[in-house]
Write an enzyme that holds these catalytic residues in place. Sequence first.
Site, short mmCIF file in Angstrom:
data_model
loop_
_atom_site.label_atom_id
_atom_site.label_comp_id
_atom_site.label_asym_id
_atom_site.label_seq_id
_atom_site.Cartn_x
_atom_site.Cartn_y
_atom_site.Cartn_z
N LYS A 1 51.55 -7.00 -35.27
CA LYS A 1 52.03 -7.98 -34.19
C LYS A 1 51.13 -9.41 -33.82
O LYS A 1 50.89 -10.24 -34.81
CB LYS A 1 52.45 -7.46 -33.06
CG LYS A 1 53.51 -6.37 -33.42
CD LYS A 1 54.02 -5.26 -32.83
CE LYS A 1 55.17 -4.44 -33.35
NZ LYS A 1 55.60 -3.29 -32.96
N HIS B 1 51.41 -3.55 -28.90
CA HIS B 1 51.75 -4.85 -28.21
C HIS B 1 50.44 -5.02 -27.08
O HIS B 1 50.90 -5.93 -26.32
CB HIS B 1 53.03 -4.79 -27.33
CG HIS B 1 54.26 -4.60 -28.19
ND1 HIS B 1 54.79 -5.66 -28.97
CD2 HIS B 1 54.89 -3.42 -28.72
CE1 HIS B 1 55.78 -5.31 -29.84
NE2 HIS B 1 55.79 -3.99 -29.37
N SER C 1 57.09 -1.19 -25.58
CA SER C 1 57.72 -2.31 -26.51
C SER C 1 58.98 -2.90 -26.14
O SER C 1 59.31 -4.23 -26.42
CB SER C 1 57.91 -1.78 -27.79
OG SER C 1 58.82 -0.67 -27.97
C1 PLP Z 1 56.00 -2.24 -33.90
C2 PLP Z 1 55.58 -0.79 -33.35
C3 PLP Z 1 55.03 0.10 -34.03
C4 PLP Z 1 55.17 -0.05 -35.49
O1 PLP Z 1 54.32 -0.86 -36.24
P1 PLP Z 1 54.39 -1.32 -37.62
O2 PLP Z 1 52.99 -1.98 -38.11
O3 PLP Z 1 55.43 -2.57 -37.52
O4 PLP Z 1 55.19 -0.30 -38.54
C5 PLP Z 1 54.44 1.29 -33.38
N1 PLP Z 1 54.37 1.27 -32.18
C6 PLP Z 1 54.98 0.41 -31.30
C7 PLP Z 1 54.88 0.47 -30.03
C8 PLP Z 1 55.70 -0.82 -31.77
O5 PLP Z 1 55.98 -1.63 -31.16
#
Ligand code: PLP
Length: 382
Positions: free
Chosen positions: A238, A210, A182
């Site tokens: 996302k 991602h 991320s």
């Molecule tokens: C954003 C993210 C999460 C968390 O997901 P949410 O739905 O925002 O709680 C988990 N793992 C990674 C790698 C992320 O980038």
Amino acid sequence: MPSIDDFARDKLGQLRSRNLYRSLTETTRHDEHWIEREGRRLLSFCCNDYLGLSHHPEVKAAAIAAIEQYGAGAGASRLVTGNHPLFAELERRLADLKGTEAACVFGSGYLANAGIIPALIGEDGLIVIDELAHACLWAGAQLSRGQVVRFRHNDIDDLDHILKTRRGGHPHVLIVTDGVFSMDGDLAPLNELSAMAERYDCWLMTDDAHGLGVVGGGRGSAAMSGAKVHLQMGTLSKAIGAYGGYLCASLPVIELIRNRARTLIFSTGLPPAIVAAAIASLDVIARDPEFAASPVAKARAFTRATNLPDAQSPIVPVIIGGEAETLAASRLLQDHGFFAAGIRPPTVAAGTARLRFTFSALHPDAEIERLAGLVRSQILAN
Ligand SMILES: *Cc1c(COP(=O)(O)O)cnc(C)c1O
């Protein structure tokens, strides 16, 4: 004055003096990537809505229709009365997309990781986790009460060494990694990790927050590599543009998760509108794989124009180092109409504070060129 207030003020003072204080800035997203902050209109390069689907007309219409039909909230945990009919549809779609037997949807990605890992690994288990794995994978690992050992980022030899010496001491071992990292935007070597899992009889879990919607023709990093991954976790927050988390896996694993994951059992189901929005987004992605590929293509245009290593995902870090310098670089871009937040410790390691750019299918090419020019001449040149 109550001592808790003194305690909080003291901690905040320490954060401020180290340039690590954080605050919430009201941000209005008018359409996909134009935002308004502190009275200024800026083009955002730090939104994870890679395909702009949070504002897609079909996605919004699906959410509104679901509210009309099922109401605003789920009303209870999914295991009680919160399991409205849209969940089954979404889970079937996710499992199809990932090529697994089944899927389970959670309240968020964070909740998914905090629930999945402790449901599978107990005190006698071992979790071997990439040092750059997301904070919520670490949280899940710690909640499991198993032993947690980090391996050097994407370093198969280090993982091999750890498993060679430790595998024998535990009935179950879980290897955990992000699929797309991320904060660095690089990919995990899933084929090698999968071979390690096979060789040492371990389970492999990827967090593809991602990856879904933007790599592997929209199907994510496991599909891209063809690797066998037992537990494919991800988020709907996302590229999907909605909210929620999920796990795709075999049917027995998903049934066990439904029975054991505390963050599923003891937390209210997602609102119908959000689940409907996620389904509509998956439709858009399935219809148009070229659209799903365009965030990575835009990121690559940026890395070529700035002489950075070729982007492997829509995420491109520009490492600055110091916290104050990173905040200054972010302000400089704002003066030119761009928004890219500075990322500081503890989100990233000390000394690697950075600007993190995320590219979207909807960013105008001319604006990417202008941004690249600024980064090249004003930030990388220093
Ligand atoms: C954003 C993210 C999460 C968390 O997901 P949410 O739905 O925002 O709680 C988990 N793992 C990674 C790698 C992320 O980038």
